[in-house]
Design an enzyme around this catalytic site. Structure first.
Site, PDB file in Angstrom:
ATOM      1  N   PRO A 197       0.416  86.387  19.020  1.00 25.81           N
ATOM      2  CA  PRO A 197       0.759  86.163  20.431  1.00 25.81           C
ATOM      3  C   PRO A 197       1.686  84.965  20.585  1.00 25.81           C
ATOM      4  O   PRO A 197       1.475  83.927  19.963  1.00 25.81           O
ATOM      5  CB  PRO A 197      -0.598  85.905  21.095  1.00 25.81           C
ATOM      6  CG  PRO A 197      -1.502  85.492  19.985  1.00 25.81           C
ATOM      7  CD  PRO A 197      -1.009  86.154  18.744  1.00 25.81           C
ATOM      8  N   CYS A 198       2.728  85.132  21.385  1.00 25.40           N
ATOM      9  CA  CYS A 198       3.666  84.042  21.688  1.00 25.40           C
ATOM     10  C   CYS A 198       3.682  83.859  23.196  1.00 25.40           C
ATOM     11  O   CYS A 198       4.268  84.672  23.914  1.00 25.40           O
ATOM     12  CB  CYS A 198       5.066  84.360  21.183  1.00 25.40           C
ATOM     13  SG  CYS A 198       5.192  84.442  19.392  1.00 25.40           S
ATOM     14  N   GLN A 199       3.038  82.825  23.688  1.00 27.74           N
ATOM     15  CA  GLN A 199       2.862  82.674  25.129  1.00 27.74           C
ATOM     16  C   GLN A 199       3.822  81.668  25.744  1.00 27.74           C
ATOM     17  O   GLN A 199       4.117  81.740  26.923  1.00 27.74           O
ATOM     18  CB  GLN A 199       1.413  82.261  25.411  1.00 27.74           C
ATOM     19  CG  GLN A 199       0.421  83.331  24.997  1.00 27.74           C
ATOM     20  CD  GLN A 199      -1.004  82.810  24.997  1.00 27.74           C
ATOM     21  OE1 GLN A 199      -1.249  81.640  24.740  1.00 27.74           O
ATOM     22  NE2 GLN A 199      -1.951  83.685  25.269  1.00 27.74           N
TER      23      GLN A 199
END
Length: 505
Positions: A197-199
């Protein structure tokens, strides 16, 4: 192994997992008895020596005295469980391989056989329920390590991948694993896959993604690549990451990996792939990065761009499927109208395990996802609860209608915020690829209303749309099955990616 020995059941969570799998064992046998017209209740419930031996093979007990402990622990399921075990002893040919995944001894045989193969090896971080892994396995790879932080995903992954050693499927924080990688992986990894995940989406020329504290998991994925020195990396993410692709490329190009007294570096490229181009009955956009270790690229005179172009070029040869291809040939259900009963089985709203009314081979899409295998049993096909208000909304909408439709203005609880909730209600269109299956379905399924029946789609229908085979069982609480399915990479799309890489391994 899929079962813990009774001595290792230490808390309510362990007990719940044991009971769920015992219920699965019972229901599979009951379905097979129904198919073959054998009265299940007439099967003996006596605990004989061969019954005890079989339960030892399953992995629940280690000696005869454990039977008493098991009886106390799983009552009132005990008698039906003994009947299901005795049925499998009486009719081994009818059982076939249906209970293999629920037998530790048989799973160990699968694992020994897999260990002897020379297939390319895969390490899968953020593995979820196993969509990426399944695609790679179907393309001829073997998984040597899989990891996720969600224990329910690990349960589902482990059940459906009996060929992967239990110690190689780890529920835990990637940070702890990467910092001690040698404790988990002692083989060369040909390919590392995953969807970290890249938030923290940074703007260009400002803070890079890898430096944003919200993207710590992505940073550890990069660190895992650095430590493992795989020949290839496949990383998938949402299409919204595309504006930051150059930052990700830079991170990979900065990798300096040292292994076997050699220094390795990587070349990388990316494309947005759309799942319905690759045999999936769903229009799902995913940003796919492929990195190649430079020595491998030179050896085969191939670049990441070459592989991605090859993947894109295959779409012209792939059959295109619509939502109806996934939703046809499955039992019609009515919406569950009783609150707080999603976990209960019902003849009307469906069961977690049920005799399939069809074979799973009726159209080319089902043949594709089920690999030409017949499916006598169907799993996770249960319609969820719907309130009176939502039932009326579902009933009034036509295919393609959304929350702004005038037919439901008098019912819409969010009419004053249509700019925000336009997609709150949406009836799917049968003769097009489905809209994206998402993890939000765990919260509600108003965005995925069945095109013909007055209900939302079931977990099994969502899994079909994602291209999972009908015998891929999603364990855990009912609503969490939607989360697992929605977060997965469609296995058929993963398989196409895998097939275009394996020629260089």
């Amino acid at each position: 192994m899929v079962f813990k020995n009774i001595d290792q059941i230490t808390d309510k969570k362990d007990k719940s997992k044991l009971i769920e799998k015992i219920q699965l064992h019972i229901r599979i046998v009951q379905c097979l008895s129904e198919i073959h017209k054998i009265v299940f209740d007439k099967v003996s419930s006596d605990v004989k020596l061969n019954t005890i031996s079989k339960i030892k093979d399953i992995g629940i007990i280690s000696n005869e005295d454990d039977i008493i402990v098991l009886q106390k622990l799983i009552n009132p399921l005990f008698i039906d469980f003994i009947k299901s075990v005795n049925f499998s002893l009486l009719y081994p040919k009818l059982i076939g391989s249906h209970l293999d995944k629920l037998n530790n001894k048989i799973r160990l045989e699968y694992q020994k056989k897999e260990a002897r193969t020379s297939k390319p090896t895969v390490v899968d971080f953020f593995c979820g329920a196993g969509g990426l892994s399944l695609g790679f396995v179907k393309a001829g790879y073997k998984v040597i390590f899989a990891n996720d932080h969600e224990d329910v995903c690990i349960d589902t992954y482990s059940y459906n991948h009996p060929e992967v050693k239990n110690t190689s499927i780890v529920n835990g924080d990637i940070k702890d694993i990467v910092n001690n990688l040698e404790d988990f992986i002692n083989k060369d990894a040909d390919i590392v896959v995953g969807g970290p995940p890249c938030q923290g989406f940074s703007s260009a020329n400002q803070q890079r993604i890898i430096d944003d504290p919200r993207n710590e998991l992505y940073k550890y994925f990069i660190k895992a690549v650095e430590k493992l020195s795989p020949k290839f990396v496949v990383m998938e993410n949402v299409r919204g990451m595309l504006p930051y692709a150059n930052q990700i490329k830079e991170d990979y190009q900065n990798i300096k990996s040292f292994k076997d007294n050699k220094n390795y570096t990587y070349e990388i490229d990316c494309r947005v792939l759309t799942s319905n181009d690759y045999g999936v009955a769903q229009k799902r956009h995913r940003l796919i990065f492929i990195a190649i270790r430079k020595d491998i690229g030179l050896q085969f005179n191939v670049s990441p761009s070459d592989i991605l172009n090859n993947i894109v070029s295959t779409k012209d040869n792939n059959e295109q499927f619509h939502l109806s291809d996934a939703l046809n040939f499955i039992k019609e259900l009515e919406a569950n109208r009783k609150k707080n009963t999603n976990e209960l089985d019902s003849e009307v709203s469906g069961k977690k395990v049920e005799v399939n009314s069809y074979t799973g081979t009726e159209n080319s899409y089902l043949l594709s996802i089920n690999e030409n295998r017949t499916m006598p049993i169907i799993f996770n096909h249960k319609a969820r609860f719907v309130s009176d208000l939502n039932f009326d909304i579902y009933r009034l909408l036509n295919q393609g209608d959304d929350a702004t439709n005038e037919k439901i203005v008098h019912l819409m609880p969010y009419a004053h915020r249509n700019n925000v909730f336009k997609d709150k209600y949406y009836k799917l269109i049968a003769d097009r690829p489905s809209r994206t299956i998402t993890a939000h379905l765990r919260m509600d399924c108003h965005s995925h209303i069945h095109p013909f029946q007055v209900r939302s789609i079931t977990p099994r229908e969502a899994a079909r749309i994602q291209s999972f085979p009908d015998d891929y069982v999603f364990l855990g609480a009912y609503l969490k099955t939607y989360m697992q399915i929605g977060n997965a990479v469609p296995p058929l799309m993963a398989k196409v990616i895998a097939e275009n890489i394996i020629k260089y391994l």
